[in-house]
Design a protein around this motif. Structure first.
Motif: not given
Length: 220
Positions: A176-204
């Motif tokens: 579960a801890a590994g999945l949490l890290i993967a989700m946090v970093e994954g959504y951060g990467s998606l938001a960075k690629n999209a240059q869109d805070a809404k992606v990170m907000e949805e991820g949160i």
């Protein structure tokens, strides 16, 4: 990133006073470290220019090599003295002596920055891991330690939560801890690629919903 780290990035363009600064070796070293962190965050370690770092810090090349010895040593110090403490402050400190690890983790996730600077630049830890881990053992080992401590700390808190009836018994804490890290970093990467805070907000929101699902039945 924690607020103080974001302040370091945003505050990097403040004008400096004219004239030489008083001799203060510790302050000189700190200025170099902060200027280097900002430059590496913007440009990556390999592209970070020493001249830009020196100009931003207002110090000489001799001062840089006096305090750090090499560009690599400066990069290692960024990991050890800025990125690692930031990660501990964001994720591990809230779990110390907490009553409910799910509540603490939800608070940490909801505290993730969605400021334009954070979305545009991404996670400093992941940025360096992607750039430098394949190239340099010093970076790879330091960054691996941060990820390992992050996962171990979250897993230990979840295990303790299971013992106190706060976390579902059928969960495997380390997974579960590994999945949490993967989700946090994954959504951060998606938001960075999209240059869109809404992606990170949805991820949160999605991560928070997943964390809530880790409570025992009836405790949602």
């Amino acid at each position: 990133m924690l607020a103080n780290t974001m302040d370091l990035l945003v505050g990097g363009n403040r004008p400096r006073r004219n004239g030489p600064a008083p001799r203060d070796p510790e302050r000189t070293r700190e200025r170099l470290l902060q200027a280097a962190f900002r430059e590496v965050y913007r440009s990556g370690f390999q592209s970070a220019g020493l001249n830009a770092i020196l100009a931003a810090a207002g110090v000489t090349r001799g001062a840089l090599y006096h305090h750090f010895g090499s560009k690599e040593a400066l990069g290692y110090a960024i990991v050890d003295e800025i990125i690692a403490p930031d990660n501990r402050g964001q994720w591990l400190r809230p779990l110390q002596n907490c009553e409910d690890p799910i509540d603490a983790l939800i608070g940490a996730v909801q505290g993730l920055s969605v400021q334009p600077e954070a979305v545009r630049g991404g996670c400093p830890l992941l940025n360096l891991a992607q750039e430098m881990s394949p190239l340099d053992a010093g970076f790879r080992q330091r960054l691996a330690t941060i990820f390992r401590n992050w996962q171990d700390g979250v897993a230990a808190a979840l295990r303790d939560g299971q013992n106190h009836g706060k976390v579902r018994r059928d969960l495997e804490p380390a997974q579960a801890a590994g999945l949490l890290i993967a989700m946090v970093e994954g959504y951060g990467s998606l938001a960075k690629n999209a240059q869109d805070a809404k992606v990170m907000e949805e991820g949160i929101r999605n991560i928070v919903d997943w964390l809530r699902s880790m409570r025992p039945p009836g405790n949602h």
